[in-house]
Design a protein around this motif. Structure first.
Motif, mmCIF file in Angstrom:
data_model
loop_
_atom_site.group_PDB
_atom_site.id
_atom_site.type_symbol
_atom_site.label_atom_id
_atom_site.label_comp_id
_atom_site.label_asym_id
_atom_site.label_seq_id
_atom_site.Cartn_x
_atom_site.Cartn_y
_atom_site.Cartn_z
ATOM 1 N N LEU A 1 -8.619 3.219 -8.393
ATOM 2 C CA LEU A 1 -8.989 2.198 -7.421
ATOM 3 C C LEU A 1 -8.814 0.798 -7.997
ATOM 4 O O LEU A 1 -8.280 -0.103 -7.334
ATOM 5 C CB LEU A 1 -10.442 2.412 -6.984
ATOM 6 N N HIS A 2 -9.221 0.609 -9.242
ATOM 7 C CA HIS A 2 -9.081 -0.697 -9.897
ATOM 8 C C HIS A 2 -7.619 -1.113 -9.957
ATOM 9 O O HIS A 2 -7.272 -2.253 -9.649
ATOM 10 C CB HIS A 2 -9.690 -0.627 -11.304
ATOM 11 N N GLN B 1 -3.147 6.410 -6.494
ATOM 12 C CA GLN B 1 -3.789 5.111 -6.274
ATOM 13 C C GLN B 1 -3.970 4.861 -4.782
ATOM 14 O O GLN B 1 -5.019 4.383 -4.344
ATOM 15 C CB GLN B 1 -2.931 3.986 -6.861
ATOM 16 N N LEU C 1 -2.677 -4.995 -5.236
ATOM 17 C CA LEU C 1 -2.790 -5.703 -3.962
ATOM 18 C C LEU C 1 -3.191 -7.155 -4.187
ATOM 19 O O LEU C 1 -2.701 -8.063 -3.503
ATOM 20 C CB LEU C 1 -3.791 -4.989 -3.053
ATOM 21 N N MET C 2 -4.070 -7.397 -5.160
ATOM 22 C CA MET C 2 -4.480 -8.761 -5.497
ATOM 23 C C MET C 2 -3.286 -9.584 -5.971
ATOM 24 O O MET C 2 -3.184 -10.781 -5.690
ATOM 25 C CB MET C 2 -5.543 -8.715 -6.596
ATOM 26 N N TRP D 1 -7.557 4.325 -2.963
ATOM 27 C CA TRP D 1 -7.839 3.083 -2.232
ATOM 28 C C TRP D 1 -8.197 3.376 -0.776
ATOM 29 O O TRP D 1 -9.183 2.853 -0.254
ATOM 30 C CB TRP D 1 -6.634 2.146 -2.315
ATOM 31 N N VAL E 1 0.843 -1.197 0.000
ATOM 32 C CA VAL E 1 0.000 0.000 0.000
ATOM 33 C C VAL E 1 0.875 1.242 0.000
ATOM 34 O O VAL E 1 0.623 2.204 -0.727
ATOM 35 C CB VAL E 1 -0.964 -0.002 1.207
ATOM 36 N N ARG F 1 -6.291 -1.993 -6.471
ATOM 37 C CA ARG F 1 -6.780 -3.314 -6.046
ATOM 38 C C ARG F 1 -6.068 -4.437 -6.792
ATOM 39 O O ARG F 1 -5.763 -5.484 -6.210
ATOM 40 C CB ARG F 1 -8.284 -3.403 -6.279
ATOM 41 N N ARG G 1 -11.661 5.139 -0.551
ATOM 42 C CA ARG G 1 -12.810 4.288 -0.904
ATOM 43 C C ARG G 1 -12.902 3.061 0.004
ATOM 44 O O ARG G 1 -13.906 2.842 0.672
ATOM 45 C CB ARG G 1 -12.704 3.851 -2.368
ATOM 46 N N ASP G 2 -11.841 2.255 0.035
ATOM 47 C CA ASP G 2 -11.918 0.972 0.729
ATOM 48 C C ASP G 2 -11.714 1.095 2.242
ATOM 49 O O ASP G 2 -12.205 0.256 2.989
ATOM 50 C CB ASP G 2 -10.900 -0.012 0.153
#
Length: 201
Positions: free
Chosen positions: A181-182, A149, A188-189, A153, A142, A185, A156-157
């Motif tokens: 955001l996409h 970004q 992080l994914m 993130w 992060v 994510r 939003r999250d």
């Protein structure tokens, strides 16, 4: 928290229970937002922001939620703390929107997986994040995200702001916030997938 007029009046009147409730609900999230910009100085920045917020409460008009209003105050306090150049955020945003998509090589031209993600052994995201090594690596990732970004993130999250609120805070459009955001994510994914595939985090 119900942001009705009675609660705002209690805050303006410095009702101790209402003030404690406000701080208890928002403090941790605001520190996380500040930390993304100022690191170890986050607690000091948020303390300054609370002072500013309580001074400004009589002028709070309710055009945004308290959540959004407090987040803006913290961001401005963080920018001021380091005499932060907001053009850095714009440059970061522009760079992210121009870059290629993370993990793009794993998709074909129709958007299907070339190389599917590993089957995850945990039943829920909470189980995954509970793993100490992975949690540490995700926290590190992060902090490595491009600034725009990272903020998208967090807002939003972690903070639960709506896309329009985030766009207003970052000075961009809701569509750009969705892109930011996409991509955050996906990055992080990728760490979670590496962990599940047995690669070192």
């Amino acid at each position: 928290m119900q942001e009705d007029e009675a609660f705002i009046r209690r805050l303006v009147a410095r009702d101790q229970a209402a003030c404690r409730q406000l701080v208890r609900q928002h403090h941790g999230r605001l520190v996380a937002v500040a930390r993304s910009l100022v690191g170890q100085a986050a607690e000091d920045v948020v303390q300054d922001a609370w002072l500013q917020a309580f001074r400004a409460l009589p002028r709070f008009e309710g055009r945004s939620t308290l959540n959004t209003w407090l987040t803006r105050i913290v961001l401005n306090a963080a920018y001021s703390h380091h005499r932060y150049d907001r053009s850095r955020l714009t440059q970061s945003l522009d760079a992210v929107l121009e870059e290629g998509m993370p993990m793009a090589e794993r998709f074909d031209r129709w958007g299907h997986w070339n190389d599917p993600l590993a089957s995850w052994t945990a039943d829920t995201p909470e189980d995954i994040l509970g793993r100490e090594q992975l949690a540490r690596r995700l926290q590190q990732k992060v902090q490595e995200l491009p600034e725009a970004q990272r903020l998208a993130w967090l807002l939003r999250d972690q903070s639960g702001l709506e896309f329009a609120e985030i766009a207003e805070t970052l000075g961009t459009t809701p569509a750009n916030v969705r892109v930011l955001l996409h991509r955050a994510r996906l990055r992080l994914m990728e760490i979670i997938n590496q962990f599940e595939e047995g690669a070192s985090c």
